[in-house]
Write an enzyme that holds these catalytic residues in place. Structure first.
Site, PDB file in Angstrom:
ATOM      1  N   GLY A 159     -29.974  28.335 -34.099  1.00  0.00           N
ATOM      2  CA  GLY A 159     -28.505  28.388 -34.075  1.00  0.00           C
ATOM      3  C   GLY A 159     -27.963  28.405 -35.485  1.00  0.00           C
ATOM      4  O   GLY A 159     -28.436  27.689 -36.367  1.00  0.00           O
TER       5      GLY A 159
ATOM      6  N   GLY B 282     -24.395  28.452 -35.995  1.00  0.00           N
ATOM      7  CA  GLY B 282     -22.981  28.108 -35.960  1.00  0.00           C
ATOM      8  C   GLY B 282     -22.704  27.084 -37.050  1.00  0.00           C
ATOM      9  O   GLY B 282     -23.503  26.921 -37.984  1.00  0.00           O
TER      10      GLY B 282
ATOM     11  N   GLY C 254     -25.660  24.624 -37.224  1.00  0.00           N
ATOM     12  CA  GLY C 254     -26.926  25.207 -37.653  1.00  0.00           C
ATOM     13  C   GLY C 254     -26.883  25.751 -39.075  1.00  0.00           C
ATOM     14  O   GLY C 254     -27.779  25.480 -39.876  1.00  0.00           O
TER      15      GLY C 254
ATOM     16  N   HIS D 140      -9.254  23.361 -21.011  1.00  0.00           N
ATOM     17  CA  HIS D 140      -8.137  23.509 -21.951  1.00  0.00           C
ATOM     18  C   HIS D 140      -6.918  24.047 -21.205  1.00  0.00           C
ATOM     19  O   HIS D 140      -7.025  25.025 -20.479  1.00  0.00           O
ATOM     20  CB  HIS D 140      -8.545  24.480 -23.061  1.00  0.00           C
ATOM     21  CG  HIS D 140      -7.664  24.412 -24.257  1.00  0.00           C
ATOM     22  ND1 HIS D 140      -6.369  24.859 -24.235  1.00  0.00           N
ATOM     23  CD2 HIS D 140      -7.885  23.941 -25.507  1.00  0.00           C
ATOM     24  CE1 HIS D 140      -5.837  24.664 -25.431  1.00  0.00           C
ATOM     25  NE2 HIS D 140      -6.733  24.111 -26.218  1.00  0.00           N
TER      26      HIS D 140
ATOM     27  N   SER E 229      -3.572  29.008 -28.625  1.00  0.00           N
ATOM     28  CA  SER E 229      -3.620  27.732 -29.326  1.00  0.00           C
ATOM     29  C   SER E 229      -2.724  26.687 -28.684  1.00  0.00           C
ATOM     30  O   SER E 229      -1.618  26.948 -28.229  1.00  0.00           O
ATOM     31  CB  SER E 229      -3.219  27.908 -30.774  1.00  0.00           C
ATOM     32  OG  SER E 229      -3.054  26.641 -31.355  1.00  0.00           O
TER      33      SER E 229
ATOM     34  N   ARG F 298      -4.960  17.174 -23.310  1.00  0.00           N
ATOM     35  CA  ARG F 298      -5.449  18.363 -22.615  1.00  0.00           C
ATOM     36  C   ARG F 298      -5.774  18.114 -21.149  1.00  0.00           C
ATOM     37  O   ARG F 298      -5.389  18.905 -20.285  1.00  0.00           O
ATOM     38  CB  ARG F 298      -6.724  18.868 -23.303  1.00  0.00           C
ATOM     39  CG  ARG F 298      -6.442  19.419 -24.667  1.00  0.00           C
ATOM     40  CD  ARG F 298      -7.712  19.860 -25.352  1.00  0.00           C
ATOM     41  NE  ARG F 298      -7.371  20.412 -26.670  1.00  0.00           N
ATOM     42  CZ  ARG F 298      -8.259  20.865 -27.539  1.00  0.00           C
ATOM     43  NH1 ARG F 298      -9.536  20.833 -27.261  1.00  0.00           N
ATOM     44  NH2 ARG F 298      -7.860  21.351 -28.691  1.00  0.00           N
TER      45      ARG F 298
ATOM     46  N   GLU G  92     -22.305  21.072 -30.894  1.00  0.00           N
ATOM     47  CA  GLU G  92     -21.911  20.953 -29.492  1.00  0.00           C
ATOM     48  C   GLU G  92     -23.127  20.765 -28.581  1.00  0.00           C
ATOM     49  O   GLU G  92     -23.003  20.294 -27.453  1.00  0.00           O
ATOM     50  CB  GLU G  92     -21.104  22.198 -29.073  1.00  0.00           C
ATOM     51  CG  GLU G  92     -20.355  21.993 -27.774  1.00  0.00           C
ATOM     52  CD  GLU G  92     -19.430  23.168 -27.408  1.00  0.00           C
ATOM     53  OE1 GLU G  92     -19.045  23.931 -28.306  1.00  0.00           O
ATOM     54  OE2 GLU G  92     -19.094  23.288 -26.219  1.00  0.00           O
TER      55      GLU G  92
ATOM     56  N   ARG H  28     -12.927  15.484 -25.701  1.00  0.00           N
ATOM     57  CA  ARG H  28     -12.894  15.745 -27.137  1.00  0.00           C
ATOM     58  C   ARG H  28     -11.470  15.979 -27.590  1.00  0.00           C
ATOM     59  O   ARG H  28     -10.715  16.690 -26.947  1.00  0.00           O
ATOM     60  CB  ARG H  28     -13.734  16.957 -27.481  1.00  0.00           C
ATOM     61  CG  ARG H  28     -13.626  17.350 -28.942  1.00  0.00           C
ATOM     62  CD  ARG H  28     -14.515  18.501 -29.275  1.00  0.00           C
ATOM     63  NE  ARG H  28     -14.065  19.764 -28.708  1.00  0.00           N
ATOM     64  CZ  ARG H  28     -13.099  20.525 -29.237  1.00  0.00           C
ATOM     65  NH1 ARG H  28     -12.442  20.138 -30.317  1.00  0.00           N
ATOM     66  NH2 ARG H  28     -12.772  21.677 -28.672  1.00  0.00           N
TER      67      ARG H  28
ATOM     68  N   LEU I 191     -15.256  20.995 -34.808  1.00  0.00           N
ATOM     69  CA  LEU I 191     -15.644  21.604 -36.078  1.00  0.00           C
ATOM     70  C   LEU I 191     -16.102  20.508 -37.035  1.00  0.00           C
ATOM     71  O   LEU I 191     -17.102  20.634 -37.734  1.00  0.00           O
ATOM     72  CB  LEU I 191     -14.456  22.370 -36.673  1.00  0.00           C
ATOM     73  CG  LEU I 191     -13.883  23.477 -35.780  1.00  0.00           C
ATOM     74  CD1 LEU I 191     -12.716  24.172 -36.485  1.00  0.00           C
ATOM     75  CD2 LEU I 191     -14.953  24.493 -35.441  1.00  0.00           C
TER      76      LEU I 191
END
Ligand SMILES: Cc1cc2nc3c(=O)[nH]c(=O)nc-3n(C[C@H](O)[C@H](O)[C@H](O)COP(=O)(O)OP(=O)(O)OC[C@H]3O[C@@H](n4cnc5c(N)ncnc54)[C@H](O)[C@@H]3O)c2cc1C
Ligand code: HEM
Ligand code: SF4
Ligand code: FES
Lengths: 228, 249, 644
Positions: free
Chosen positions: C40, C42, C45, C266, C284, C337, C432, C442, C448
């Site tokens: 990974g 991302g 990684g 979400h 968003s 959320r 994740e 979360r 991030l």
């Protein structure tokens, strides 16, 4: 490889050569067109012939003219090298391409335009430049001395409608070449800024219309005057 | 709506490849272009035919993976990514030609999938600031004028899709390369290595077999992120000043 | 097995600092003798691979996309949190810690979360040094915004593309190490198995997605940074390729899977427009700052809307139900959320949904435009409005947006200890892919942060502690264990290709997604979950007897790639349902209808369920074993969340 050879074997280094030689040729065009305007002077060609002599004998002009030869040859050679690299970069073409929606025709055909301009330059040099240097040209005498009567050669040449047409068409193509090339050279040099780029573009467009038009007006004017 | 698709099919990199026509029916205009291809692929699969391979991942216009040349334009008729193109842009009865990006530096892998590893190698040649993890100053110790930060950001939004190369008549990678060189040249963090970076990234770009720039501007017009030509000018400046003043003789 | 979380002793604020000192180090000259595999690229990684290579380890990095820069982290929009307190508004490491624990509905570890809050500040420094162009103020310093209902402005952002900019930063650090020869990249390569020898992870087996070659890679440690598994629902905001395969195969090799049922839905996504839909697009969360959420008061009006007999603007104010403002007067449209999502579901279940499918609510900017003017709204949200119009063909300046909740993030994942090591020694999970820091829910802008914390600042320390005890010799890839695993994978591929059934892989994926969404989505019941288990088992059986996978194993073959992933989703799905069924409480993203307060809010059961549920694989088609890691709260008091 030294840094010099490395630079000029890179695409950007070569583009730099294209831009510098192109800009130099633009300067040359300015000089050339202003001098040739003497053709319009109603003095039987005296001013023009004096100018022509000056141009072939003055040492400073000599240096400039050598630079012009080098520029043309350099511009052409580098353009061939670049074009062949560009060709290789896309070995398979698109079956369907709508390039007209993202760029102008002349910008995509600088090579074609340039090639025709090049052919024109060869013909043009053959017509006048070679004549002036090595040809048998009648002489005229003014108070200031004896001169080759290039004016007569020009008049003779442009009484031929075919040649006039060739010149006019070539100038239109040169105009197209410059319509893209003028501003492009500044972009290549890295000169792109919202403060002055609009001005460059404007001057470039004006230049590429006015200067070729001035050149083209000469054979037309002469042709028309020979009709009388 | 009903459409005819003229799709480039090529088994692998050594296959010659050619166009195959498919007709597809009942496409809704709310579909994205890739969803339309999904429908085609479901149909092909059901018939036992190999589905059309194409690259895609995020389908949000940000990963840069999707890469189709649609009806003569990279990413199709609108200035967006293929995945964000919707069938609304087409009409009933249209024939849609779909080709892979065409460039020597992007060899076709299969069907519409190409290998853009050359972009990664350009970045590896210098598209970074050489700082190790840890031991960096506090983020606010490097003030950056907002205008400059914004301009650097504009350059940094490049998604590495390759549409610029695909659009350029010379298959030139100048827009992509200049976006990274520009971003880092504008920021104080990137200034330290700017000369070295410009020289190395441009050398790599040449080595990969991309063409030169004729300044036609096609790249910027087709770029889904609207990366500006001013970046190419800036890259040229960076390069010219590097060649006359860098330490590499 | 007793799950040892290895949380260091000492006071909360000192644990990490002290622990860094206590861990074993690998001598700089010896680091190059170790090989680390990072699966990974991302945020987790790429940051880990780059940081470990900088330290001197030899790294191999894998991803399935054509370039490491395309990992799904690229899609994150909103921002990244950090306790910098640049705004002087009372933020602190402790406050970020507290908000995260509370936001996670008290289902995460105090020590981990505190460490996350501590290193958050270093992340911003690191990214800025790399040249990440965060938003700035006119004075040249960094700008912040408040995000996801936080009461302080601690979110750093780069317009709506924060994930992209952070990932490109990490990717550039990674690229630099590739150039240095310390990282070898393997793009378009899918991890198919973890290889364990003497109980330790010693390598992986991969499939080259272009040639189909099955290859073994040996190493001293393996890091899984393979992202979340939201795509088990078929429709989610995740990228098309996001999958559970790497984590799941590790699970089958002994790594416990923790809290699989914790999924985040979400609230502001573009609704499904038809059966052709392949993925959902997030709008968003910041839109809720100015947009008002509503549906018509009556079913009849909603029906007319659905039939397009009337337009939204024809509905008078007194016929509109601004249900979030009505039910939560103090938080209004800005409730968390999970609350916003659940309420959207309720009103649509009542038949008041506003689009053709009946599954959408309005997010209306009319009042904001009247109040602030179109220019102001466009300056704030212009790009989002454009994106919305691009996708839906409707102009949100003139007619309200339609939104609906969608699966977005998975809090569950491979169980890891404080060192980020799974229950298999030498096998780590970051980002994740692990379960660690977000508990049952979360907070915005925290994923991030966690991915980069794990990769830049945690693993470089904790991996040394493990490697210091490892021999330098690498195991040869001709070892029996590698051969065995290669054979199993080849057999599996053969099996998939030979079934030659009638239904496509996507067909199974869609059906699985429907089951998961229906029974294990926003609201769950014991009865529904029971039913789902049976349905998934049936579907799995059908898959293995009737799936149609075309082509061969030794070429680029998208349907084969997908078949592997869907096969694993079909197993994971059942585990998620079992986890949801066993957790007889509601918490965060896990809402069991049986367990709610009188006002319809999530009702936790701290006495019986304040633990991490970590599942152990017991064999194919055998029920998994539940292991519990009790959660001990020494610093915060457990309270009921309320947004009234
Ligand atoms: C639309 C969207 C918006 C978001 N916005 C925010 C936000 O504003 N703020 C925030 O904090 N969080 C946000 N998130 C969440 C956040 O983006 C992710 O949780 C985070 O980026 C995950 O990072 P990662 O490194 O763990 O995994 P990823 O970025 O998903 O990377 C996974 C990597 O693993 C590789 N991989 C996976 N499986 C395999 C395999 N089998 N073999 C080989 N390689 C494999 C992939 O190639 C990829 O490189 C958002 C998420 C989404 C979907
Ligand atoms: C008076 C004559 C000419 C002038 C003033 C001139 C000027 C220019 C200028 C200013 C440019 C732009 C350079 C840049 O983009 O940086 C240019 C480009 C070019 N010229 Fe000329 N040119 C002339 C003749 C020719 C000839 C004879 C050729 C012959 C083949 C030619 C071929 C090209 C090509 C191919 C380009 C595009 C190069 C590229 O960007 O890839 N030009 N020219
Ligand atoms: S510059 Fe534009 S077109 Fe080129 S790779 Fe970047 S985003 Fe794509
Ligand atoms: S699929 Fe990611 S940009 Fe199109």
């Amino acid at each position: 490889m030294s840094w010099v050879t490395k630079t000029f074997s890179s695409t950007l280094g070569r583009k730099l050569l294209m831009a510098l030689t192109g800009l130099f040729l633009i300067l040359f065009l300015i000089g050339h067109v202003s001098g040739n305007m003497l053709l319009f002077k109603d003095d039987g060609g005296q001013a023009f012939n004096e100018y022509a002599k000056f141009m072939t004998t003055n040492p400073a002009v000599k240096i400039l003219s050598y630079l012009t030869y080098i520029s043309i040859i350099g511009h052409v050679i580098v353009s061939i090298i670049l074009s062949s690299k560009n060709k290789k970069a896309r070995p398979v073409n698109y079956a369907d391409s709508k390039a007209a929606t993202n760029s102008t025709w002349n910008s995509r055909n600088m090579g074609v335009l340039g090639t025709i301009v090049f052919i024109f330059i060869v013909v043009h040099l053959q017509n006048f430049w070679a004549q002036m240097h090595w040809g048998a040209i009648p002489m005229v005498t003014y108070e200031s001395g004896e001169f080759k009567d290039l004016y007569a050669v020009v008049n003779l040449a442009f009484s031929n409608i075919g040649l006039v047409a060739l010149y006019v068409v070539s100038m239109i193509l040169l105009g197209f070449h410059l319509y893209h090339g003028f501003a492009s050279a500044f972009q290549t040099l890295g000169l792109n800024h919202k403060k002055y780029t609009p001005a460059i573009k404007f001057i470039g467009s004006a230049f590429s219309i006015i200067v070729p038009a001035m050149f083209a007006s000469m054979p037309i004017f002469i042709y028309l005057s020979t009709l009388k | 709506m009903n459409l005819t698709l003229k799709v480039w099919r090529q088994k692998n990199s050594s296959d010659k490849g050619g166009f195959v026509n498919y007709s597809i029916a009942d496409i809704s205009e709310d579909m994205s272009f890739l969803e339309m291809l999904d429908v085609l692929n479901e149909e092909l699969s059901e018939k036992g035919e190999d589905p059309v391979h194409f690259d895609h991942d995020c389908r949000e216009g940000i990963c840069g993976m999707c890469s189709l040349h649609i009806n003569g334009k990279p990413h199709g008729p609108q200035q967006t990514t293929t995945c964000q193109l919707h069938m609304r842009s087409f009409k009933d009865g249209d024939t849609i030609t779909i080709e892979p990006w065409r460039a020597a530096a992007f060899p076709v892998v299969k069907d519409l999938v190409v290998d853009r590893g050359s972009f990664d190698r350009i970045i590896q040649a210098g598209g970074y600031v050489s700082v190790n993890t840890g031991g960096v100053p506090d983020a606010n110790e490097i003030p950056i004028p907002k205008k400059i930060a914004d301009e650097a950001f504009d350059a940094a939004t490049c998604i590495g899709c390759g549409a610029c190369v695909a659009a350029c008549k010379n298959a030139s990678a100048m827009l992509f390369t200049s976006a990274k060189i520009s971003q880092l040249a504008m920021l104080p963090q990137g200034k330290v290595e700017r000369k070295e970076r410009a020289e190395k990234m441009i050398a790599q770009m040449d080595e990969e077999g991309f063409g030169a720039c004729t300044n036609t501007g096609a790249c910027s017009i087709e770029c889904p992120k609207g990366i500006s030509l001013t970046n190419i000018a800036r890259m040229n400046r960076e390069y010219f000043s590097a060649i006359v003043s860098s330490e590499n003789v | 097995m007793i799950l040892d979380s290895k949380i260091p002793a000492g006071s909360l604020a000192e644990k990490w600092t002290k622990h860094k000192f206590n861990m074993k180090l690998v001598n700089p000259a010896n680091k190059r003798k170790y090989e680390v595999i990072v699966v990974g690229t991302g945020l987790a990684g790429a940051s880990a691979a780059a940081s470990l290579a900088e330290l001197g380890y030899n790294v191999k990095a894998f991803c399935f996309q054509d370039s490491p820069r395309r990992a799904h982290s690229i899609a994150a929009q909103g921002g990244i949190n950090a306790a910098k307190n640049y705004q002087n508004d009372g933020d602190s490491v402790y406050r970020l810690f507290y908000d995260t624990i509370k936001g996670g509905d008290y289902r995460s570890r105090e020590a981990n979360v505190h460490r996350l809050a501590e290193v958050s500040v270093n992340i911003i420094d690191q990214c800025v040094a790399q040249g990440v162009p965060f938003a700035r103020e006119y004075g040249g310093l960094l700008a912040n915004r408040s995000f996801g209902g936080a009461q302080v402005s601690r979110t750093f952002y780069a317009r709506g593309q924060t994930g992209q900019q952070l990932l490109l930063g990490a990717y550039s650090a990674l690229s630099r190490q590739v150039a240095n020869g310390k990282v070898k990249l393997y793009p378009r390569t899918e991890m198919m198995d973890v290889v364990t020898i003497d109980g330790k992870a010693r390598g992986i087996v991969t499939r080259n997605l272009i040639t189909g070659a099955i290859e073994s890679h040996s190493a001293h440690a393996v890091l899984l940074c393979t992202g979340g598994y939201g795509n088990v629902f078929f429709l989610s905001t995740n990228a098309m390729g996001s999958n559970v395969t790497a984590a799941w195969r590790a699970h089958k090799k002994g790594a416990y899977f923790a809290n699989p049922c914790y999924t985040q839905i979400h609230p502001t996504c573009i609704p499904v427009s038809g059966d052709h839909q392949s993925k959902l697009t997030l709008m968003s969360e910041s839109l809720r700052n100015d947009g008002r959420v509503w549906v018509p008061k009556t079913k009849e009006l909603a029906e007319k809307l659905r039939k397009k007999e009337i337009m939204p603007k024809d509905i008078k104010d007194e016929d509109r139900d601004y249900y979030l403002e009505r039910r939560y007067p103090s938080f209004g449209n800005l409730v968390p959320r999970d609350v916003a999502s659940r309420n959207a579901k309720y009103v649509c279940d009542e038949g008041r949904g506003v689009n053709e499918t009946g599954e959408a609510v309005f997010l209306d900017f009319r009042d904001a435009i009247i109040r602030d003017g179109e220019d102001t709204i466009s300056a704030k949200y212009g790009n989002l409005f454009d994106m919305y119009q691009q996708i839906t063909g409707e102009n949100p300046y003139q007619t309200p947006m339609k939104i609906y909740p969608a699966v977005h993030y998975t809090m569950g994942g491979l169980w890891v200890d404080y060192h980020l090591m799974t229950t298999v020694p030498g096998l780590y999970a970051l980002g994740e892919a692990n379960f660690s820091d977000h508990g049952a829910n979360r907070l915005g802008a925290s994923a991030l942060m966690q991915g980069l914390a794990d990769g830049y600042f945690v693993i470089p320390y904790t991996i040394g502690d493990y490697l210091a005890g490892m021999p330098y010799e690498k195991v040869g890839t001709d070892h029996e264990a590698f051969k065995q695993s290669e054979k199993e994978i080849k057999d599996k591929i053969q099996k998939l290709l030979s079934i030659n059934g009638k239904k496509t892989v996507d067909d199974f994926h869609k059906r699985l997604g429907k089951i998961m969404w229906e029974y294990c989505g926003m609201a769950r019941t014991a009865e529904g979950l029971q039913k789902a288990i049976g349905m998934i088992q049936e579907l799995r059986k059908e898959f293995w007897s009737d799936v149609k996978v075309l082509g061969t194993g030794d070429e680029l073959n998208l349907s084969l790639e997908k078949a592997h992933r869907v096969a694993d989703f079909l197993e994971l799905g059942e585990l998620m349902v079992r986890d949801a069924l066993h957790r007889n409480e509601s918490c965060g993203g896990h809402f069991r209808e049986e367990y709610q307060t009188e006002e319809g809010e999530a009702l936790r059961d701290d006495e019986n369920f304040a633990y991490v549920g970590a599942w152990k694989h017991m064999g194919d088609n055998v029920e998994e074993e539940l292991n519990k890691e009790p959660l001990v709260f020494e610093n915060v008091k457990l309270t009921q969340r309320s947004y009234k």
